[in-house]
Design a protein around this motif. Structure first.
Motif, mmCIF file in Angstrom:
data_model
loop_
_atom_site.group_PDB
_atom_site.id
_atom_site.type_symbol
_atom_site.label_atom_id
_atom_site.label_comp_id
_atom_site.label_asym_id
_atom_site.label_seq_id
_atom_site.Cartn_x
_atom_site.Cartn_y
_atom_site.Cartn_z
ATOM 1 N N ARG A 64 -19.417 -20.992 3.393
ATOM 2 C CA ARG A 64 -20.187 -22.238 3.390
ATOM 3 C C ARG A 64 -19.429 -23.369 4.075
ATOM 4 O O ARG A 64 -20.020 -24.186 4.785
ATOM 5 N N ILE A 65 -18.104 -23.416 3.863
ATOM 6 C CA ILE A 65 -17.291 -24.421 4.546
ATOM 7 C C ILE A 65 -17.415 -24.264 6.060
ATOM 8 O O ILE A 65 -17.602 -25.240 6.799
ATOM 9 N N LEU A 66 -17.336 -23.030 6.523
ATOM 10 C CA LEU A 66 -17.405 -22.760 7.954
ATOM 11 C C LEU A 66 -18.755 -23.162 8.527
ATOM 12 O O LEU A 66 -18.839 -23.853 9.548
ATOM 13 N N VAL A 67 -19.825 -22.737 7.884
ATOM 14 C CA VAL A 67 -21.168 -23.054 8.376
ATOM 15 C C VAL A 67 -21.409 -24.555 8.348
ATOM 16 O O VAL A 67 -21.928 -25.140 9.303
ATOM 17 N N ASP A 68 -21.018 -25.205 7.261
ATOM 18 C CA ASP A 68 -21.223 -26.657 7.162
ATOM 19 C C ASP A 68 -20.429 -27.402 8.234
ATOM 20 O O ASP A 68 -20.902 -28.389 8.801
ATOM 21 N N ALA A 69 -19.204 -26.937 8.507
ATOM 22 C CA ALA A 69 -18.384 -27.591 9.523
ATOM 23 C C ALA A 69 -19.020 -27.476 10.903
ATOM 24 O O ALA A 69 -19.015 -28.431 11.687
ATOM 25 N N CYS A 70 -19.588 -26.311 11.199
ATOM 26 C CA CYS A 70 -20.249 -26.126 12.495
ATOM 27 C C CYS A 70 -21.467 -27.030 12.611
ATOM 28 O O CYS A 70 -21.718 -27.646 13.650
ATOM 29 N N ARG A 71 -22.239 -27.120 11.540
ATOM 30 C CA ARG A 71 -23.453 -27.946 11.571
ATOM 31 C C ARG A 71 -23.127 -29.429 11.640
ATOM 32 O O ARG A 71 -23.914 -30.219 12.168
ATOM 33 N N ALA A 72 -21.962 -29.816 11.111
ATOM 34 C CA ALA A 72 -21.593 -31.228 11.081
ATOM 35 C C ALA A 72 -20.927 -31.693 12.366
ATOM 36 O O ALA A 72 -20.678 -32.877 12.524
ATOM 37 N N ALA A 73 -20.626 -30.784 13.265
ATOM 38 C CA ALA A 73 -19.928 -31.148 14.493
ATOM 39 C C ALA A 73 -20.772 -32.127 15.300
ATOM 40 O O ALA A 73 -21.946 -31.880 15.550
ATOM 41 N N PRO A 74 -20.206 -33.248 15.699
ATOM 42 C CA PRO A 74 -20.962 -34.242 16.451
ATOM 43 C C PRO A 74 -21.229 -33.785 17.877
ATOM 44 O O PRO A 74 -20.514 -32.933 18.400
ATOM 45 N N PRO A 75 -22.263 -34.329 18.537
ATOM 46 C CA PRO A 75 -22.500 -33.997 19.947
ATOM 47 C C PRO A 75 -21.248 -34.286 20.767
ATOM 48 O O PRO A 75 -20.653 -35.345 20.650
ATOM 49 N N GLY A 76 -20.861 -33.333 21.586
ATOM 50 C CA GLY A 76 -19.666 -33.502 22.400
ATOM 51 C C GLY A 76 -18.386 -33.237 21.642
ATOM 52 O O GLY A 76 -17.296 -33.363 22.181
ATOM 53 N N GLY A 77 -18.504 -32.863 20.350
ATOM 54 C CA GLY A 77 -17.320 -32.597 19.548
ATOM 55 C C GLY A 77 -16.956 -31.129 19.583
ATOM 56 O O GLY A 77 -16.878 -30.522 20.640
ATOM 57 N N ALA A 78 -16.785 -30.535 18.418
ATOM 58 C CA ALA A 78 -16.360 -29.141 18.346
ATOM 59 C C ALA A 78 -17.439 -28.219 18.889
ATOM 60 O O ALA A 78 -18.624 -28.437 18.665
ATOM 61 N N PRO A 79 -17.068 -27.197 19.598
ATOM 62 C CA PRO A 79 -18.063 -26.255 20.125
ATOM 63 C C PRO A 79 -18.531 -25.296 19.044
ATOM 64 O O PRO A 79 -17.894 -25.148 18.012
ATOM 65 N N ALA A 80 -19.670 -24.678 19.297
ATOM 66 C CA ALA A 80 -20.097 -23.598 18.412
ATOM 67 C C ALA A 80 -19.097 -22.451 18.542
ATOM 68 O O ALA A 80 -18.445 -22.295 19.562
#
Length: 237
Positions: A64-80
């Motif tokens: 859940r931490i991993l999925v939430d972190a991916c979904r929370a990534a801002p535009p131009g931030g962390a890649p998928a």
């Protein structure tokens, strides 16, 4: 003396703490192992950074931490997370189902169809997961390129030229990994720019290449191909 198989590779373990079996398994395999989902350098913009070779999920909380972190990534931030970028692995079937449901396909020895009530015992043990990750990383992320300056070895987040470690920061390291995927072939600047999270113009690529060359410390390893891009100059292709 033979080095542990994951020497030079960086692994983040979510849903586990130092001393847990899955963390110990990766430490024993030689990986630089962290348990924090936040890999940002000091002062960096918000959002997770996947400056690791593998993310290992120890339980459903970690998934859940991993999925939430991916979904929370801002535009131009962390890649998928992509198969050619960061390997994802986990140790139980419930975590597999959660990751697959979010579009992340992990490298595991148990499938997501292990049953709706499958718990931690349904998954492989920590040693099996560490072994699977090591086998995959050594097959896909260990590259040896013979250059005029000597043998260049790219092993995860470690680079050696003729056996000597090169002190490369994350951005030059990302560029070198991209170049090493196609040794001797031209990699255009737009492809290199895509490896530089947060960068938006091609001048940033030129600056990063200059830093990469300085880190390598030997002329002729990274060549400029005018109006096309850059390449690793190799011998005995």
């Amino acid at each position: 003396m033979t080095r542990p198989p994951l020497t030079g590779f960086s692994v983040m373990v979510l849903g586990a703490a130092a001393g847990d079996a899955v963390v110990d398994a990766f430490v024993a395999a030689g990986a630089r192992t962290t348990t924090s989902p936040d890999q940002r350098p000091a002062g960096a913009a918000p959002g997770p950074r996947w400056d690791v070779d593998a993310v290992v999920v120890g339980n459903l909380v970690g998934a859940r931490i991993l999925v939430d972190a991916c979904r929370a990534a801002p535009p131009g931030g962390a890649p998928a997370l992509r198969p050619d970028d960061v390997v994802v692995a986990c140790t139980d079937a419930a975590s597999v189902r959660h990751l697959v449901g979010a579009g992340l396909v992990p490298l595991v020895a148990v499938g997501p169809d292990a049953g709706p009530d499958a718990g931690p015992d349904a998954g492989p043990d920590a040693g099996t997961v560490a072994g699977a990750v090591a086998e995959h990383l050594l097959a896909t992320r260990l590259r040896r390129v013979r250059t005029h300056a000597g043998l260049l070895e790219v092993r995860g987040h470690e680079v050696r030229l003729d056996g000597a470690a090169l002190p490369l920061s994350p951005v030059p390291m990302a560029l070198l990994r991209a170049l090493s995927r196609s040794p001797g072939e031209v990699v255009d600047r737009h492809r290199l720019l895509a490896t530089m999270h947060g960068a938006s113009d091609l001048h940033a690529v030129e600056v990063a290449v200059a830093r990469l060359r300085a880190g390598i410390g030997r002329a002729g390893v990274v060549e400029t191909v005018v109006k096309r891009g850059y390449r690793l100059a190799v011998v005995d292709r």
